[in-house]
Design an enzyme around this catalytic site. Structure first.
Site, short mmCIF file in Angstrom:
data_model
loop_
_atom_site.label_atom_id
_atom_site.label_comp_id
_atom_site.label_asym_id
_atom_site.label_seq_id
_atom_site.Cartn_x
_atom_site.Cartn_y
_atom_site.Cartn_z
N LYS A 242 0.84 -1.20 0.00
CA LYS A 242 0.00 0.00 0.00
C LYS A 242 0.88 1.25 0.00
CE LYS A 242 -3.46 2.30 2.94
NZ LYS A 242 -2.62 3.49 3.22
N LYS B 147 7.45 0.75 1.72
CA LYS B 147 8.17 -0.06 0.73
C LYS B 147 9.53 0.56 0.41
CE LYS B 147 5.32 0.24 -2.64
NZ LYS B 147 4.60 1.34 -1.97
N LYS C 104 5.41 8.43 -8.15
CA LYS C 104 5.92 9.45 -7.22
C LYS C 104 7.44 9.59 -7.31
CE LYS C 104 4.41 7.89 -3.26
NZ LYS C 104 3.90 6.58 -3.68
N ASP D 41 -1.57 -0.66 -4.48
CA ASP D 41 -2.99 -0.31 -4.36
C ASP D 41 -3.78 -0.73 -5.60
OD1 ASP D 41 -3.18 1.97 -1.91
OD2 ASP D 41 -1.23 1.70 -2.83
#
Length: 339
Positions: A49, A54, A80, A168
């Site tokens: 998630k 991570k 990102k 996700d």
């Protein structure tokens, strides 16, 4: 030279070529080697998630594996572009997609040195992704891997390639390693909360689905991050049939150093043993076929007052939706009496 001589010379050349080809065809090829392969790159996709840790886990894991003598490539596959920021003290690598576009616009070719950087034995790069509202993140991941292939991805010489994927969603480009057998195994990062375990379970479902279609990817295990000891993540791992590779505690020292972009997975440090063990577990854990949980079983890992299982679902009516009196209109459906 006369025409007759030219014809004879040409015929001789053709006959000579035929003899050479026959001689070459008659040479037995070397026997296939029975020696074990000198190196086999493990490609490992890490899912979890967003915000679960991570990138923190992978930066420290890749650093420790490099200190264990392994040649490691870390690839961020999140739009990102934050996977490499902790590794480089807050500075992220230039994203491959943006760099490739800029180079193309300038009429130049992208090279390895434009997008891949290294620190203490760890090689790292970011795929990146489009700006918000300007394209599909999953398609960006696919484009990024296409660029990697042009740069020679399949010819690179690494012990481990670690892929940091947003878990996700496991559709399109985000499901690429599982759907196309681009990795040998998957690792999920989760915590003792419902949303992160929902994502972990979703990843296990994707692995199960593609295995039924002939895929070969399995789940090698789970890393529990921010573990405060309540046990839901460990119970999840046990029920889906995957091992726990490591539990990273909810600790103020870890949190503050992570926030300051400091590596903690280095030999001799306070957390060295934890990441040393994680590195060895990641390397040796075999990929297994998980058994994902049904939603009610997932909810059952938590107390009723934590996930709202004591709430009763009350169906809405047409009157609720329209806000006026609803006239019951007869159906035009033909209903046949039972014989």
């Amino acid at each position: 030279m006369s025409t007759r001589n030219q014809t004879a010379s040409a015929a001789f050349s053709v006959d000579q070529l035929k003899r050479q080809l026959r001689d070459e065809a008659g040479v037995e090829p070397d026997a296939p080697s029975t020696e074990p392969a000198t190196k086999e790159t493990q490609v490992i996709a890490i899912y979890g998630k967003g915000g679960i840790g991570k990138s923190f886990t992978l930066a420290n894991l890749s650093y420790m594996m490099a200190q264990q003598g392994k040649k490691v490539l870390l690839i961020g596959c999140d739009p990102k572009s934050d996977t490499t920021s902790l590794l480089f003290g807050g500075r992220a690598c230039p994203p491959i997609i943006a760099t490739s576009s800029a180079k193309k616009a300038a009429g130049e070719q992208i090279s390895i040195s434009d997008v891949c950087f290294k620190r203490d034995g760890v090689y790292a790069m970011e795929l990146g992704g489009p700006d918000v509202g300007r394209g599909c993140g999953g398609r960006g991941i696919i484009h990024g891997f296409e660029t990697l292939e042009k740069l020679g991805f399949h010819e690179w010489d690494f012990d481990y390639v670690l892929l940091d994927f947003l878990g996700d969603v496991v559709c399109g480009g985000f499901g690429l390693p599982i759907a196309r057998d681009m990795c040998q195994k998957v690792i999920v990062v989760g915590s003792n909360d419902l949303q992160s375990l929902y994502v972990a379970n979703n990843v296990c479902s994707a692995v199960e689905y593609f295995r039924k279609l002939g895929g070969n990817v399995g789940v090698a295990g789970m890393v529990v991050n921010k573990d405060e000891g309540t046990g839901e993540a460990a119970a999840f791992a046990e029920q889906v049939g995957i091992p726990l590779l490591s539990s990273i505690p909810a600790n103020d020292d870890i949190r503050s150093k992570s926030a300051n972009y400091e590596i903690i997975g280095y030999p001799g440090g306070q957390w060295a043993d934890m990441f040393d063990e994680l590195g060895r577990n990641v390397a040796s854990a075999p990929p297994v076929l998980p058994t994902p949980l049904e939603h009610d079983a997932l909810l059952g890992l938590f107390k009723g007052d934590e996930v709202g299982r004591n709430v009763v679902l009350e169906p809405a009516t047409e009157a609720d939706m329209r806000g006026v009196n609803v006239v019951d209109k007869p159906s035009l459906e033909v209903v046949y009496d039972e014989v």
